[in-house]
Design a protein around this motif. Structure first.
Motif, mmCIF file in Angstrom:
data_model
loop_
_atom_site.group_PDB
_atom_site.id
_atom_site.type_symbol
_atom_site.label_atom_id
_atom_site.label_comp_id
_atom_site.label_asym_id
_atom_site.label_seq_id
_atom_site.Cartn_x
_atom_site.Cartn_y
_atom_site.Cartn_z
ATOM 1 N N PRO A 107 -34.650 -26.983 -62.303
ATOM 2 C CA PRO A 107 -34.853 -25.729 -62.531
ATOM 3 C C PRO A 107 -33.555 -24.675 -62.827
ATOM 4 O O PRO A 107 -32.822 -24.729 -61.707
ATOM 5 C CB PRO A 107 -35.635 -24.854 -61.499
ATOM 6 N N VAL A 108 -33.561 -23.959 -63.789
ATOM 7 C CA VAL A 108 -32.401 -23.360 -64.173
ATOM 8 C C VAL A 108 -32.672 -21.680 -64.517
ATOM 9 O O VAL A 108 -33.575 -21.776 -65.033
ATOM 10 C CB VAL A 108 -31.199 -24.019 -64.937
ATOM 11 N N LEU A 109 -31.505 -20.929 -64.451
ATOM 12 C CA LEU A 109 -31.586 -19.647 -65.045
ATOM 13 C C LEU A 109 -30.766 -19.841 -66.405
ATOM 14 O O LEU A 109 -29.628 -20.239 -66.095
ATOM 15 C CB LEU A 109 -31.373 -18.352 -64.274
ATOM 16 N N VAL A 110 -30.980 -19.564 -67.627
ATOM 17 C CA VAL A 110 -30.155 -19.635 -68.903
ATOM 18 C C VAL A 110 -29.890 -18.528 -69.455
ATOM 19 O O VAL A 110 -30.694 -17.484 -69.575
ATOM 20 C CB VAL A 110 -31.039 -20.683 -69.741
ATOM 21 N N PHE A 125 -24.795 -20.405 -70.651
ATOM 22 C CA PHE A 125 -24.429 -20.657 -68.942
ATOM 23 C C PHE A 125 -25.807 -20.737 -68.218
ATOM 24 O O PHE A 125 -26.610 -20.135 -68.601
ATOM 25 C CB PHE A 125 -23.717 -19.411 -68.471
ATOM 26 N N VAL A 126 -25.698 -21.526 -67.300
ATOM 27 C CA VAL A 126 -26.898 -21.816 -66.340
ATOM 28 C C VAL A 126 -26.682 -21.801 -64.950
ATOM 29 O O VAL A 126 -25.391 -22.111 -64.320
ATOM 30 C CB VAL A 126 -27.501 -23.293 -66.785
ATOM 31 N N VAL A 127 -27.629 -21.548 -64.180
ATOM 32 C CA VAL A 127 -27.659 -21.154 -62.626
ATOM 33 C C VAL A 127 -28.594 -22.230 -62.015
ATOM 34 O O VAL A 127 -29.890 -21.940 -62.597
ATOM 35 C CB VAL A 127 -27.772 -19.941 -62.304
ATOM 36 N N ASP A 128 -28.157 -23.133 -61.218
ATOM 37 C CA ASP A 128 -29.235 -23.772 -60.638
ATOM 38 C C ASP A 128 -30.139 -23.100 -59.856
ATOM 39 O O ASP A 128 -29.820 -22.401 -58.860
ATOM 40 C CB ASP A 128 -28.306 -25.221 -60.044
ATOM 41 N N LEU A 129 -31.505 -23.150 -59.928
ATOM 42 C CA LEU A 129 -32.370 -22.409 -59.177
ATOM 43 C C LEU A 129 -33.309 -23.401 -58.160
ATOM 44 O O LEU A 129 -34.094 -22.890 -57.456
ATOM 45 C CB LEU A 129 -33.491 -21.953 -60.194
ATOM 46 N N THR A 130 -32.767 -24.598 -57.892
ATOM 47 C CA THR A 130 -33.474 -25.395 -57.016
ATOM 48 C C THR A 130 -33.550 -24.752 -55.800
ATOM 49 O O THR A 130 -34.485 -24.924 -55.159
ATOM 50 C CB THR A 130 -32.483 -26.882 -57.063
ATOM 51 N N ALA A 131 -32.324 -24.316 -55.136
ATOM 52 C CA ALA A 131 -32.434 -23.568 -53.793
ATOM 53 C C ALA A 131 -33.224 -22.515 -53.767
ATOM 54 O O ALA A 131 -33.768 -22.389 -52.628
ATOM 55 C CB ALA A 131 -30.879 -23.160 -53.470
ATOM 56 N N ARG A 132 -33.186 -21.586 -54.917
ATOM 57 C CA ARG A 132 -34.152 -20.567 -54.817
ATOM 58 C C ARG A 132 -35.648 -20.775 -54.823
ATOM 59 O O ARG A 132 -36.134 -20.411 -54.033
ATOM 60 C CB ARG A 132 -33.690 -19.596 -55.976
ATOM 61 N N GLN A 133 -35.865 -21.596 -55.571
ATOM 62 C CA GLN A 133 -37.357 -22.371 -55.688
ATOM 63 C C GLN A 133 -37.709 -22.850 -54.226
ATOM 64 O O GLN A 133 -38.836 -22.764 -53.907
ATOM 65 C CB GLN A 133 -37.561 -23.229 -56.864
#
Length: 569
Positions: A107-110, A125-133
């Motif tokens: 899962p990422v924020l794009v 640019f993408v932000v890894d959302l694994t930790a947030r989820q």
């Protein structure tokens, strides 16, 4: 294809996009990838490659494209983002999932922006959302757990508050009968409709020693069980709990009534009359000893006892057992200290013509706080009479023993040289050297019966009070010195007062005037007022008036000595 931004200052847009890409690369906390209009990736940072599970060789070989790394369900969202980018030069960040090379989705924020318009190139640019989820899932689980725990906490909180009250009650009560009554009153009706505590008797039976019922009328009916002690062993739940040392849960008390008929037929009617439905019996354990059994009953209007109730009842029983053991210890120590104290105090008062003498020794009624207070009265070689009250610091059997030694020292020095200042000085020096850890207060006075002259000295003790036949009361507070044993070189001033016939003198220890509810000043004022109103009176009446006014029938946390003397001629 209409591209508004390409026509308007393309060089400025290119510079801004290039600057953005540089900043993103330098930050290196985002995944950054540069793509062509056809979706092929031609440049990416290590964070992006790690995110999607590809290498730089894959990048160089052209194996990375939106088609290879994007989940199918996001294709429409990506197309929408590209159209937005063509119109505005950028697209707003949105959530999506990349497919990692090994098959799992990340899962990422794009977000993205145009680098060049001709040919069209952009940076994503993408932000890894694994930790947030993961955190959100944990939060959801915690909230669900919290809701469940909150429901449990209501009952657990009530049980905890109940146990805290029980613990405070046990800690504050040292009289065993009072403790038993208060505990049974605490659990009824909170936990049970009625409660009984069985304690063993010297002949090996279990007898009801305390009981409470939610209905006062039925308490009287249950009280008849006091006259029906049962053997310590047998089929009853109270007997089983006592002999096995384990809690007995009976959900249907009616099934146990035949056992009552076997053990004590006369008691069966009493038990049945209060209509029990379920019951718990738990032993009162203190180490390896079983001190008794606590039995609780519920009627048909309440849920039957369950295992959760047993845990609470067992904790109450544990605390009650500790309280009973402590009460027994305090009672034994109190009895020993009081016996020693009385043995050391004078058995009889001297009979001296012209002088009326009376004394009181009132031991503390709580715990072992006795020992250390003393009075004394004895004739002197020169015809005078010595009058003494004192108090060894501390309250224990040891204090009572030390008190006897201090009293003997003072007596010996008084017979050798009766001058008050000299007697206290010599007693203090001996105490400081022979018993260096001991402190004591004392008042020593010498009354000359032929002249009525009273000489006195004080070593940190409450001042004696003189009461005339006309009702005037004065404290002899002009010679107060430091306590005996504080310093070997202390000297003590001697005061003088002339007493006329009918005048009384009262010496006392601090337990008379001071307690937790009354400070020293109020106690002194109350004593003076009491003696003014009571004059004239005998020495015995002085003691009785002081005791009734300042002590009454309340429990005493400290022992008290009174010594009253009155000139009769």
């Amino acid at each position: 294809m209409s591209v508004p931004h390409r026509a308007a200052e393309p060089e400025e847009a290119l510079r801004a996009s290039t600057s953005l890409l540089g900043r993103l690369r330098e930050a290196n906390v985002l995944g950054v990838v540069s793509s062509t209009e056809h979706g092929g990736a031609y440049e990416a940072n290590d964070a992006f490659l790690d995110l999607i599970g590809y290498s730089r060789d894959d990048l160089a070989a052209g194996r990375i494209s939106y088609r290879s790394i994007t989940a199918p369900q996001w294709a429409g969202r990506d197309r929408h983002a590209l159209e937005q980018m063509r119109r505005t030069g950028a697209f707003r960040p949105y959530d999506k999932e990349y497919v990692h090379r090994d098959g799992h989705r990340v899962p990422v924020l794009v977000g993205g922006a145009v680098i060049d318009w001709n040919p069209l190139r952009w940076v994503t640019f993408v932000v890894d959302l694994t930790a947030r989820q993961h955190a959100e899932r944990e939060r959801a689980e915690l909230l669900a757990g919290e809701r469940a725990a909150r429901d449990e906490a209501r009952s657990a909180g009530e049980r905890l508050a109940f146990l805290m009250r029980a613990g405070a009650l046990v800690a504050a009560t040292r009289d065993r009968d009072e403790l038993l009554d208060q505990v049974t009153q605490l659990v009824v009706p909170s936990l049970a409709d009625y409660c009984m505590v069985f304690l063993p008797t010297p002949d090996g039976k279990l007898r009801v020693s305390a009981l409470t019922h939610a209905d006062p009328a039925l308490t009287g009916k249950l009280a008849e069980l006091r006259e029906h002690p049962v053997p310590a062993t047998g089929p009853l739940m109270s007997q089983r709990a006592y002999t096995t040392g384990t809690t007995q849960l009976v959900r249907h008390v009616a099934a146990e009534l035949p056992s009552w008929a076997t053990v004590d037929p006369d008691a069966t009617e009493i038990v049945a009359s209060v209509h029990p439905r379920s019951a718990l019996a738990t032993p009162l354990l203190a180490g390896q000893r079983t001190l008794g059994v606590m039995v609780m009953y519920r009627g048909a209007d309440r849920p039957r006892f369950a295992s959760a109730d047993a845990e609470v009842v067992e904790e109450i029983a544990r605390r009650l057992a500790v309280g009973l053991a402590n009460a027994d210890t305090f009672a034994r120590e109190h009895a020993i200290a009081e016996t020693l104290q009385r043995a050391i105090l004078p058995d009889t008062l001297p009979r001296i013509p012209g002088l009326d003498l009376a004394v009181r020794y009132l031991p503390a009624t709580q715990g072992a706080n006795v020992g250390g207070d003393w009075y004394d009265a004895f004739p002197l070689p020169d015809g005078g009479v010595a009058l003494v009250t004192g108090d060894v610091a501390g309250h224990s059997i040891g204090s009572a023993s030390v008190m006897g030694q201090v009293r003997s020292m003072l007596r010996a020095y008084a017979i050798d040289n009766p001058h008050p200042g000299s007697v206290l000085r010599r007693t203090n020096a001996a105490l400081a050297r022979l018993l260096p850890d001991t402190l004591a207060s004392a008042v020593y006075a010498v009354l000359d019966l032929s002249t009525g002259h009273l000489s006195y000295a004080n070593a940190g003790h409450p001042p004696p009070i003189v009461v005339t036949g006309t009702g005037r009361a004065d404290y002899l507070d002009d010679t107060t010195g430091t306590m005996l044993g504080a310093s070997a070189d202390t000297t003590f001033a001697t005061g003088l007062r002339a007493l006329s016939p009918g005048t009384g003198l009262l010496c006392y220890t601090d337990g008379l005037i001071e307690d937790r509810d009354r400070d020293l000043a109020k106690g002194l004022a109350l004593l003076a007022g009491t003696l003014r109103l009571s004059a004239p009176f005998s020495a015995e009446q002085m003691c009785a008036a002081a005791e009734a006014s300042l002590l009454g029938a309340a429990h005493r946390a400290d022992d008290v000595c009174l010594l009253a003397a009155r000139l009769t001629t």
